[in-house]
Design a protein around this motif. Sequence first.
Motif, PDB file in Angstrom:
ATOM      1  N   LYS A 185       0.862  -1.185   0.000  1.00 45.49           N
ATOM      2  CA  LYS A 185       0.000   0.000   0.000  1.00 45.49           C
ATOM      3  C   LYS A 185       0.895   1.231   0.000  1.00 45.49           C
ATOM      4  N   PRO A 186       0.487   2.293  -0.686  1.00 45.34           N
ATOM      5  CA  PRO A 186       1.289   3.519  -0.659  1.00 45.34           C
ATOM      6  C   PRO A 186       1.191   4.230   0.686  1.00 45.34           C
ATOM      7  N   LEU A 187       2.134   5.113   0.901  1.00 46.42           N
ATOM      8  CA  LEU A 187       2.139   5.952   2.099  1.00 46.42           C
ATOM      9  C   LEU A 187       1.248   7.169   1.860  1.00 46.42           C
ATOM     10  N   MET A 188       0.560   7.581   2.907  1.00 49.72           N
ATOM     11  CA  MET A 188      -0.133   8.866   2.896  1.00 49.72           C
ATOM     12  C   MET A 188       0.568   9.705   3.958  1.00 49.72           C
ATOM     13  N   LEU A 189       1.390  10.644   3.499  1.00 48.87           N
ATOM     14  CA  LEU A 189       2.184  11.490   4.387  1.00 48.87           C
ATOM     15  C   LEU A 189       1.405  12.773   4.665  1.00 48.87           C
ATOM     16  N   PHE A 190       1.008  12.941   5.932  1.00 53.04           N
ATOM     17  CA  PHE A 190       0.205  14.096   6.341  1.00 53.04           C
ATOM     18  C   PHE A 190       1.110  15.095   7.041  1.00 53.04           C
ATOM     19  N   PHE A 191       1.473  16.186   6.330  1.00 47.07           N
ATOM     20  CA  PHE A 191       2.295  17.249   6.882  1.00 47.07           C
ATOM     21  C   PHE A 191       1.349  18.238   7.561  1.00 47.07           C
ATOM     22  N   THR A 192       1.497  18.392   8.875  1.00 45.00           N
ATOM     23  CA  THR A 192       0.524  19.165   9.646  1.00 45.00           C
ATOM     24  C   THR A 192       1.174  19.988  10.757  1.00 45.00           C
ATOM     25  N   GLY A 193       0.510  21.043  11.104  1.00 43.32           N
ATOM     26  CA  GLY A 193       0.843  21.810  12.307  1.00 43.32           C
ATOM     27  C   GLY A 193      -0.322  21.591  13.257  1.00 43.32           C
ATOM     28  N   SER A 194      -0.301  20.468  13.939  1.00 46.53           N
ATOM     29  CA  SER A 194      -1.479  19.973  14.670  1.00 46.53           C
ATOM     30  C   SER A 194      -2.016  20.899  15.752  1.00 46.53           C
ATOM     31  N   ASP A 195      -1.149  21.718  16.339  1.00 47.17           N
ATOM     32  CA  ASP A 195      -1.637  22.528  17.456  1.00 47.17           C
ATOM     33  C   ASP A 195      -1.716  24.023  17.145  1.00 47.17           C
ATOM     34  N   TRP A 196      -1.555  24.391  15.879  1.00 46.67           N
ATOM     35  CA  TRP A 196      -1.640  25.811  15.537  1.00 46.67           C
ATOM     36  C   TRP A 196      -2.261  26.086  14.168  1.00 46.67           C
ATOM     37  N   CYS A 197      -2.245  25.119  13.271  1.00 47.44           N
ATOM     38  CA  CYS A 197      -2.718  25.325  11.897  1.00 47.44           C
ATOM     39  C   CYS A 197      -4.228  25.086  11.808  1.00 47.44           C
ATOM     40  N   GLY A 198      -4.977  26.145  11.591  1.00 53.46           N
ATOM     41  CA  GLY A 198      -6.431  26.044  11.547  1.00 53.46           C
ATOM     42  C   GLY A 198      -6.940  25.110  10.452  1.00 53.46           C
ATOM     43  N   TRP A 199      -6.343  25.166   9.263  1.00 50.09           N
ATOM     44  CA  TRP A 199      -6.781  24.301   8.163  1.00 50.09           C
ATOM     45  C   TRP A 199      -6.444  22.841   8.441  1.00 50.09           C
TER      46      TRP A 199
END
Length: 168
Positions: free
Chosen positions: A40-54
Motif C-alpha cells: 500500500k502507498p504511504l499517505m504522508l500528512f504534513f501538519t501543524g497539529s496545534d496551531w494550523c487552523g486548516w
Amino acid sequence: MKKIILVAFFFIGLSVSQAQELKWYTDVKEAITVSNKEKKPLMLFFTGSDWCGWCIRLQKEVLKTPEFSKWAKESVILVELDYPRRTAQSDEIKKQNNELQQAFGIQGFPTVYFANATVKDGKVNFEGLGSTGYVAGGPTAWLAVADPFVKKPVLSPEPAKTKKSKKA
C-alpha cells in the motif's frame, strides 16, 4: 438487569470504537516497512497539529470520519509528520520531519502527499503519486481527490492481433 445490559453495550461500543481507530505512524522508516509488506502507498500528512487552523479542520471534517477510516484501512499506510509549536517532540522526530519537509518541498500546511517508498543501501527513495491539502465538502469530496492517487490502474489485456489474409 437493565444496568447490566447497558454496561455490556457500553463495553461493546467502546471495543468497537477502539477497533476502528487508525494507526498513524510517526517513524517514516517503520511506515515504509509496513507499506512494502502490505503493498500500500504511504499517505504522508504534513501538519501543524496545534496551531494550523486548516490542519485542524481537515482532521475534524475528514481524517476522523468513518468514511475516511474505512478508505484508509483499505488503501494506505498513514504517516503523520507534525510541526507543532506547543507540543514537545523528540529531536529524532524533529530531524526526520524537517528532512522530509525539505525532500518533498512542503511550503504550507496541511499538505498530504501520496508516495511509494523503497530503501536501498540505507537510503530512502520516494516515488510521488500526487498531493492535496484541505478540500471543502467533507470526506466524500476529499476522497474523490485522494483516491485516484492510490488506485492502481487495471491493466486491460492487450487485444489479440489478427493477421489479415491477402487476397490472391
